[in-house]
Design a protein around this motif. Structure first.
Motif, PDB file in Angstrom:
ATOM      1  N   ARG A  32       0.828  -1.193   0.000  1.00 54.57           N
ATOM      2  CA  ARG A  32       0.000   0.000   0.000  1.00 54.57           C
ATOM      3  C   ARG A  32       0.868   1.251   0.000  1.00 54.57           C
ATOM      4  NH1 ARG A  32      -3.885   1.077   2.916  1.00 54.57           N
ATOM      5  NH2 ARG A  32      -3.466   3.227   3.452  1.00 54.57           N
ATOM      6  N   VAL A  33       0.251   2.351  -0.381  1.00 52.64           N
ATOM      7  CA  VAL A  33       0.915   3.649  -0.350  1.00 52.64           C
ATOM      8  C   VAL A  33       0.954   4.128   1.094  1.00 52.64           C
ATOM      9  CG1 VAL A  33       0.698   6.074  -1.022  1.00 52.64           C
ATOM     10  CG2 VAL A  33       0.248   4.271  -2.697  1.00 52.64           C
ATOM     11  N   GLU A  34       2.128   4.558   1.542  1.00 57.99           N
ATOM     12  CA  GLU A  34       2.284   5.023   2.920  1.00 57.99           C
ATOM     13  C   GLU A  34       2.519   6.525   3.018  1.00 57.99           C
ATOM     14  OE1 GLU A  34       5.330   2.644   4.672  1.00 57.99           O
ATOM     15  OE2 GLU A  34       4.067   0.839   4.750  1.00 57.99           O
ATOM     16  N   GLY A  35       2.775   7.191   1.907  1.00 58.82           N
ATOM     17  CA  GLY A  35       2.971   8.628   1.901  1.00 58.82           C
ATOM     18  C   GLY A  35       2.801   9.162   0.493  1.00 58.82           C
ATOM     19  N   VAL A  36       2.472  10.451   0.377  1.00 66.88           N
ATOM     20  CA  VAL A  36       2.239  11.067  -0.930  1.00 66.88           C
ATOM     21  C   VAL A  36       3.037  12.362  -1.031  1.00 66.88           C
ATOM     22  CG1 VAL A  36       0.537  12.003  -2.539  1.00 66.88           C
ATOM     23  CG2 VAL A  36      -0.098  10.108  -1.026  1.00 66.88           C
ATOM     24  N   LEU A  37       3.729  12.527  -2.145  1.00 62.27           N
ATOM     25  CA  LEU A  37       4.412  13.771  -2.482  1.00 62.27           C
ATOM     26  C   LEU A  37       3.758  14.357  -3.726  1.00 62.27           C
ATOM     27  CD1 LEU A  37       8.110  12.633  -1.949  1.00 62.27           C
ATOM     28  CD2 LEU A  37       6.843  14.254  -0.519  1.00 62.27           C
ATOM     29  N   PHE A  38       3.562  15.663  -3.700  1.00 62.81           N
ATOM     30  CA  PHE A  38       2.912  16.345  -4.815  1.00 62.81           C
ATOM     31  C   PHE A  38       3.871  17.340  -5.466  1.00 62.81           C
ATOM     32  CE2 PHE A  38      -0.601  15.409  -1.880  1.00 62.81           C
ATOM     33  CZ  PHE A  38      -1.576  14.896  -2.721  1.00 62.81           C
ATOM     34  N   ASP A  39       3.723  17.525  -6.762  1.00 71.95           N
ATOM     35  CA  ASP A  39       4.235  18.704  -7.428  1.00 71.95           C
ATOM     36  C   ASP A  39       3.370  19.883  -6.958  1.00 71.95           C
ATOM     37  OD1 ASP A  39       5.571  20.300  -9.475  1.00 71.95           O
ATOM     38  OD2 ASP A  39       3.707  20.146 -10.600  1.00 71.95           O
ATOM     39  N   ILE A  40       3.839  21.113  -7.152  1.00 74.65           N
ATOM     40  CA  ILE A  40       3.055  22.278  -6.725  1.00 74.65           C
ATOM     41  C   ILE A  40       2.387  22.985  -7.893  1.00 74.65           C
ATOM     42  CG2 ILE A  40       3.155  24.560  -5.652  1.00 74.65           C
ATOM     43  CD1 ILE A  40       5.333  23.517  -3.811  1.00 74.65           C
TER      44      ILE A  40
ATOM     45  N   ASN B  35      -8.228  14.619 -11.763  1.00 73.16           N
ATOM     46  CA  ASN B  35      -8.283  15.556 -10.638  1.00 73.16           C
ATOM     47  C   ASN B  35      -7.867  14.813  -9.380  1.00 73.16           C
ATOM     48  OD1 ASN B  35     -10.811  14.432  -9.302  1.00 73.16           O
ATOM     49  ND2 ASN B  35     -11.611  14.944 -11.336  1.00 73.16           N
ATOM     50  N   LEU B  36      -7.714  15.567  -8.291  1.00 76.03           N
ATOM     51  CA  LEU B  36      -7.246  14.958  -7.048  1.00 76.03           C
ATOM     52  C   LEU B  36      -8.372  14.364  -6.217  1.00 76.03           C
ATOM     53  CD1 LEU B  36      -4.515  17.505  -5.908  1.00 76.03           C
ATOM     54  CD2 LEU B  36      -4.202  15.296  -7.038  1.00 76.03           C
ATOM     55  N   ALA B  37      -9.613  14.593  -6.609  1.00 72.83           N
ATOM     56  CA  ALA B  37     -10.733  14.066  -5.833  1.00 72.83           C
ATOM     57  C   ALA B  37     -10.706  12.548  -5.752  1.00 72.83           C
ATOM     58  CB  ALA B  37     -12.058  14.548  -6.424  1.00 72.83           C
ATOM     59  N   SER B  38     -10.218  11.907  -6.813  1.00 75.61           N
ATOM     60  CA  SER B  38     -10.222  10.445  -6.851  1.00 75.61           C
ATOM     61  C   SER B  38      -9.004   9.820  -6.191  1.00 75.61           C
ATOM     62  CB  SER B  38     -10.304   9.969  -8.301  1.00 75.61           C
ATOM     63  OG  SER B  38      -9.181  10.427  -9.044  1.00 75.61           O
ATOM     64  N   LEU B  39      -8.006  10.627  -5.858  1.00 77.82           N
ATOM     65  CA  LEU B  39      -6.747  10.057  -5.362  1.00 77.82           C
ATOM     66  C   LEU B  39      -6.901   9.286  -4.057  1.00 77.82           C
ATOM     67  CD1 LEU B  39      -3.705   9.842  -5.997  1.00 77.82           C
ATOM     68  CD2 LEU B  39      -3.388  11.833  -4.514  1.00 77.82           C
ATOM     69  N   PRO B  40      -7.551   9.819  -3.014  1.00 78.85           N
ATOM     70  CA  PRO B  40      -7.670   9.035  -1.776  1.00 78.85           C
ATOM     71  C   PRO B  40      -8.373   7.701  -1.984  1.00 78.85           C
ATOM     72  CG  PRO B  40      -8.175  11.341  -1.357  1.00 78.85           C
ATOM     73  CD  PRO B  40      -8.109  11.173  -2.854  1.00 78.85           C
ATOM     74  N   ARG B  41      -9.401   7.692  -2.821  1.00 78.54           N
ATOM     75  CA  ARG B  41     -10.111   6.439  -3.093  1.00 78.54           C
ATOM     76  C   ARG B  41      -9.193   5.422  -3.748  1.00 78.54           C
ATOM     77  NH1 ARG B  41     -12.109   5.320  -7.874  1.00 78.54           N
ATOM     78  NH2 ARG B  41     -12.289   7.520  -8.460  1.00 78.54           N
ATOM     79  N   LEU B  42      -8.369   5.896  -4.679  1.00 74.96           N
ATOM     80  CA  LEU B  42      -7.444   4.988  -5.353  1.00 74.96           C
ATOM     81  C   LEU B  42      -6.419   4.433  -4.385  1.00 74.96           C
ATOM     82  CD1 LEU B  42      -6.815   6.939  -8.678  1.00 74.96           C
ATOM     83  CD2 LEU B  42      -8.235   4.922  -8.350  1.00 74.96           C
ATOM     84  N   ILE B  43      -5.959   5.276  -3.468  1.00 76.30           N
ATOM     85  CA  ILE B  43      -4.973   4.827  -2.485  1.00 76.30           C
ATOM     86  C   ILE B  43      -5.601   3.837  -1.508  1.00 76.30           C
ATOM     87  CG2 ILE B  43      -3.550   5.569  -0.536  1.00 76.30           C
ATOM     88  CD1 ILE B  43      -3.086   8.202  -2.060  1.00 76.30           C
ATOM     89  N   ALA B  44      -6.832   4.107  -1.090  1.00 75.43           N
ATOM     90  CA  ALA B  44      -7.498   3.236  -0.124  1.00 75.43           C
ATOM     91  C   ALA B  44      -7.774   1.859  -0.695  1.00 75.43           C
ATOM     92  CB  ALA B  44      -8.805   3.886   0.337  1.00 75.43           C
ATOM     93  N   GLY B  45      -8.052   1.787  -1.991  1.00 79.70           N
ATOM     94  CA  GLY B  45      -8.303   0.509  -2.638  1.00 79.70           C
ATOM     95  C   GLY B  45      -7.402   0.365  -3.834  1.00 79.70           C
ATOM     96  N   ASN B  46      -6.189  -0.105  -3.613  1.00 76.82           N
ATOM     97  CA  ASN B  46      -5.165  -0.093  -4.653  1.00 76.82           C
ATOM     98  C   ASN B  46      -5.585  -0.801  -5.935  1.00 76.82           C
ATOM     99  OD1 ASN B  46      -3.224   1.390  -3.284  1.00 76.82           O
ATOM    100  ND2 ASN B  46      -2.415  -0.408  -2.250  1.00 76.82           N
ATOM    101  N   THR B  47      -6.567  -1.688  -5.823  1.00 71.16           N
ATOM    102  CA  THR B  47      -6.982  -2.409  -7.029  1.00 71.16           C
ATOM    103  C   THR B  47      -7.535  -1.471  -8.088  1.00 71.16           C
ATOM    104  OG1 THR B  47      -9.116  -2.829  -5.985  1.00 71.16           O
ATOM    105  CG2 THR B  47      -7.454  -4.563  -5.824  1.00 71.16           C
ATOM    106  N   ARG B  48      -7.961  -0.247  -7.704  1.00 76.22           N
ATOM    107  CA  ARG B  48      -8.474   0.692  -8.689  1.00 76.22           C
ATOM    108  C   ARG B  48      -7.391   1.187  -9.624  1.00 76.22           C
ATOM    109  NH1 ARG B  48     -13.467   2.808  -8.221  1.00 76.22           N
ATOM    110  NH2 ARG B  48     -12.986   3.370 -10.357  1.00 76.22           N
ATOM    111  N   PHE B  49      -6.129   0.924  -9.269  1.00 75.08           N
ATOM    112  CA  PHE B  49      -5.041   1.291 -10.160  1.00 75.08           C
ATOM    113  C   PHE B  49      -4.911   0.302 -11.322  1.00 75.08           C
ATOM    114  CE2 PHE B  49      -2.927   3.592  -6.486  1.00 75.08           C
ATOM    115  CZ  PHE B  49      -3.122   4.835  -7.043  1.00 75.08           C
ATOM    116  N   LEU B  50      -5.600  -0.821 -11.217  1.00 76.59           N
ATOM    117  CA  LEU B  50      -5.505  -1.833 -12.249  1.00 76.59           C
ATOM    118  C   LEU B  50      -6.248  -1.408 -13.503  1.00 76.59           C
ATOM    119  CD1 LEU B  50      -6.048  -5.037 -10.099  1.00 76.59           C
ATOM    120  CD2 LEU B  50      -3.934  -4.373 -11.230  1.00 76.59           C
ATOM    121  N   GLY B  51      -5.979  -2.082 -14.587  1.00 78.38           N
ATOM    122  CA  GLY B  51      -6.704  -1.824 -15.802  1.00 78.38           C
ATOM    123  C   GLY B  51      -5.848  -1.153 -16.851  1.00 78.38           C
ATOM    124  N   ALA B  52      -6.481  -0.862 -17.992  1.00 73.04           N
ATOM    125  CA  ALA B  52      -5.738  -0.272 -19.103  1.00 73.04           C
ATOM    126  C   ALA B  52      -5.308   1.140 -18.768  1.00 73.04           C
ATOM    127  CB  ALA B  52      -6.633  -0.274 -20.348  1.00 73.04           C
TER     128      ALA B  52
END
Length: 260
Positions: free
Chosen positions: A19-27, A239-256
């Motif tokens: 799992r992701v344990e930390g996030v770094l962003f560009d500004i 957008n960033l709205a979906s990022l926490p959901r993707l991190i919480a359920g890593n399987t959402r990173f799957l796919g094309a």
């Protein structure tokens, strides 16, 4: 290989974390809407000189200035130009595109100072930023920023944009090199207190942000806010709205490859 590991592998070639344990962003143009501020500042400073330039052409030139059509910022990052120098090159190009003479050399410093004040007055985060950070806080995931600009300037930018909550910040000066060099990414991980392989980097530049982070050993994802932005970087988000959901359920990173 389980789904979570597959997910992270699809993002950054990492196959040893769950799992992701930390996030770094560009500004710039990731957290702070710098492009809109640049365009507004440019229109304000050129209103008089460009009064006879058709409005659609003025908008085109303003976008070129904001997008650095002169390629001057990379020359600044390489040490070829000063920060003021790269801005002067962009001003000269903009006036040239309008078929006008640029302000004289002795006036360019004042132009840049006035532009800076105008742009700073409208620095603001994208609407999705605070909600994303709120959710990361709730998940207990630390976050910070890694930027290709000097740390003091970017800290002022975060403060002006109401993003003082991002206390961990790495600039190209404090890291000793700009992205895509691995050093800024590694310093960011160290300050977060997370391992390189469990840290996710999010940025809008396919080379400096995404490829640079992956080459440095991080997980990376492209933030593709512009619908016409060409994406060759695999998985991305719009957008960033979906990022926490993707991190919480890593399987959402799957796919094309593609944007969510």
């Amino acid at each position: 290989m389980d789904n979570a590991t597959n997910a992270l592998s699809s993002l950054g070639g990492i196959t040893s974390v769950a799992r992701v344990e930390g996030v770094l962003f560009d500004i710039d143009d990731t957290l702070v809407d710098l492009k809109s501020a640049a365009i507004k500042g440019f229109h304000l400073l050129t209103a008089e000189d460009f009064e006879n330039v058709p409005m659609d052409e003025r908008h085109r030139i303003a976008r070129d200035y904001a997008d650095d059509g002169a390629g001057a910022y990379e020359r600044y990052m390489s040490g070829e130009l000063t920060f003021l120098g790269q801005r002067v090159e962009r001003i000269k190009r903009a006036y040239g595109l309008a078929g006008l003479d640029a302000p004289p050399a002795e006036a360019l410093g004042g132009w840049c100072a006035s532009y800076e004040r105008a742009a700073r007055s409208v620095w603001a985060p994208f609407p999705d930023v605070h909600r994303c950070l709120d959710e990361l806080d709730a998940m207990g995931i630390p976050y910070g920023a890694v930027s290709n600009n000097v740390e003091s300037y970017q800290r002022e930018k975060l403060g002006a944009a109401g993003l003082e909550r991002i206390s961990i910040l790495v600039g190209s000066d404090t890291a000793g090199a700009p992205k895509p060099d691995p050093r800024p990414f590694h310093v960011g991980c160290r300050l977060l207190g997370t391992s390189i392989g469990t840290t996710l980097y999010v940025g809008d530049n396919p080379i400096n942000d995404v490829q640079g982070a992956r080459d440095a050993g991080l997980i990376a994802i492209l933030l593709n806010r512009a619908p016409d932005h060409k994406n060759d970087s695999g998985k991305c988000i719009e957008n960033l709205a979906s990022l926490p959901r993707l991190i919480a359920g890593n399987t959402r990173f799957l796919g094309a490859p593609g944007c969510e």
